[in-house]
Design an enzyme around this catalytic site. Sequence first.
Site, PDB file in Angstrom:
ATOM      1  N   LYS A  50       5.784  -0.159   2.162  1.00  0.00           N
ATOM      2  CA  LYS A  50       5.656  -1.477   2.801  1.00  0.00           C
ATOM      3  C   LYS A  50       5.981  -2.585   1.797  1.00  0.00           C
ATOM      4  CE  LYS A  50       2.598   0.292   6.263  1.00  0.00           C
ATOM      5  NZ  LYS A  50       1.280   0.841   6.510  1.00  0.00           N
ATOM      6  N   GLN A  94      -4.639  -0.435   5.609  1.00  0.00           N
ATOM      7  CA  GLN A  94      -4.062   0.897   5.768  1.00  0.00           C
ATOM      8  C   GLN A  94      -5.118   1.873   6.287  1.00  0.00           C
ATOM      9  OE1 GLN A  94      -0.806   1.673   5.405  1.00  0.00           O
ATOM     10  NE2 GLN A  94      -1.253   3.754   6.042  1.00  0.00           N
ATOM     11  N   ASP A 117      -0.453  -5.369  12.862  1.00  0.00           N
ATOM     12  CA  ASP A 117      -0.508  -3.997  13.399  1.00  0.00           C
ATOM     13  C   ASP A 117      -0.738  -4.016  14.915  1.00  0.00           C
ATOM     14  OD1 ASP A 117      -0.151  -1.792  11.673  1.00  0.00           O
ATOM     15  OD2 ASP A 117      -2.092  -2.140  10.699  1.00  0.00           O
TER      16      ASP A 117
HETATM   17  N1  GUN Z   1      -1.863   4.619   9.122  1.00  0.00           N
HETATM   18  C1  GUN Z   1      -0.959   5.352   9.814  1.00  0.00           C
HETATM   19  N2  GUN Z   1      -0.222   4.566  10.606  1.00  0.00           N
HETATM   20  C2  GUN Z   1      -0.661   3.318  10.428  1.00  0.00           C
HETATM   21  C3  GUN Z   1      -0.274   2.058  10.965  1.00  0.00           C
HETATM   22  O1  GUN Z   1       0.623   1.930  11.807  1.00  0.00           O
HETATM   23  N3  GUN Z   1      -0.973   0.988  10.511  1.00  0.00           N
HETATM   24  C4  GUN Z   1      -1.982   1.095   9.620  1.00  0.00           C
HETATM   25  N4  GUN Z   1      -2.614  -0.003   9.258  1.00  0.00           N
HETATM   26  N5  GUN Z   1      -2.346   2.246   9.093  1.00  0.00           N
HETATM   27  C5  GUN Z   1      -1.689   3.346   9.493  1.00  0.00           C
END
Ligand code: GUN
Length: 282
Positions: A50, A94, A117
Amino acid sequence: MAAIRMDGKALAAKCKETIAQEAAALERKPGLAVIIVGDDPASRVYVNSKRRDCEECGFYSEEYALLDGTPQQELIELIELLNGREDIDGILVQLPLPKGYNEEEVLLAIHPDKDVDSFHPQNVGALTIGRPVFLPCTPAGVMEMLDEYGVDPAGKRCVVVGRSNIVGKPMALLLLHRHGTVTIAHSRTPDLGALTAQADILVSAVGKTGLITADMVKEGAVVIDVAMNRNQEGKLCGDVCFDQVAEKASFITPVPGGVGPMTRAMLMRNTLEAAKLHQGVK
Ligand code: GUN
């Protein structure tokens, strides 16, 4: 029939180029704060990518790595601080959080306008009634891929395997909003194969290697694999038995290089949208 491989990596690169151009036209760079708690190696890989995505798109980014055991209240206070920052447009925690944290309580602390998200109940509700502010990243990435390859869900039978809040449920909604006839299958669905074999568009988001075999897929179906598993040799793979299903499907996404890169590109798009929202740009 040999399926066309849907190249998520190439499409994500194209999306990120457009996002970077739009971001460059803004008065202030979009800013993303990423919070990781603990040292789960898979989460660390995601967070690193990211950061790279932000660099590619010309965004400002910050990362907060908290030790497992940091009190939940401290995590929530950090989120509240970031909610009030003018240079931060999006906040991402996350997942999964380590044991002992209440994910629902933590995610609720993120201001809905910074919830890139799209996990906050307000944004989930907005999506449900067809008025989304931010689209959930993975399902949005899948829809972009369908559009890119000219697959229109309207009037199609769509089967989504998996009912998670992150993927299964919002995926079903996006397909429904595009006029698909949608069924959600899950761990209690009897005779899964008989149901998936009716799908024109099959999306698997379970996390079980080898779950979708060729006999469970209709000839000419579009097969989207959202899972990210490791097989016995430790290699990345999805839920779908790729080689055998590719013989039957019309389109198929590989793992890796399919949905994954698109999820990340959609996070960048949401961060851009949040920045526009905060800067009053249409
Ligand atoms: N962990 C796995 N997929 C995701 C996601 O799309 N967003 C977040 N914040 N954590 C994740």
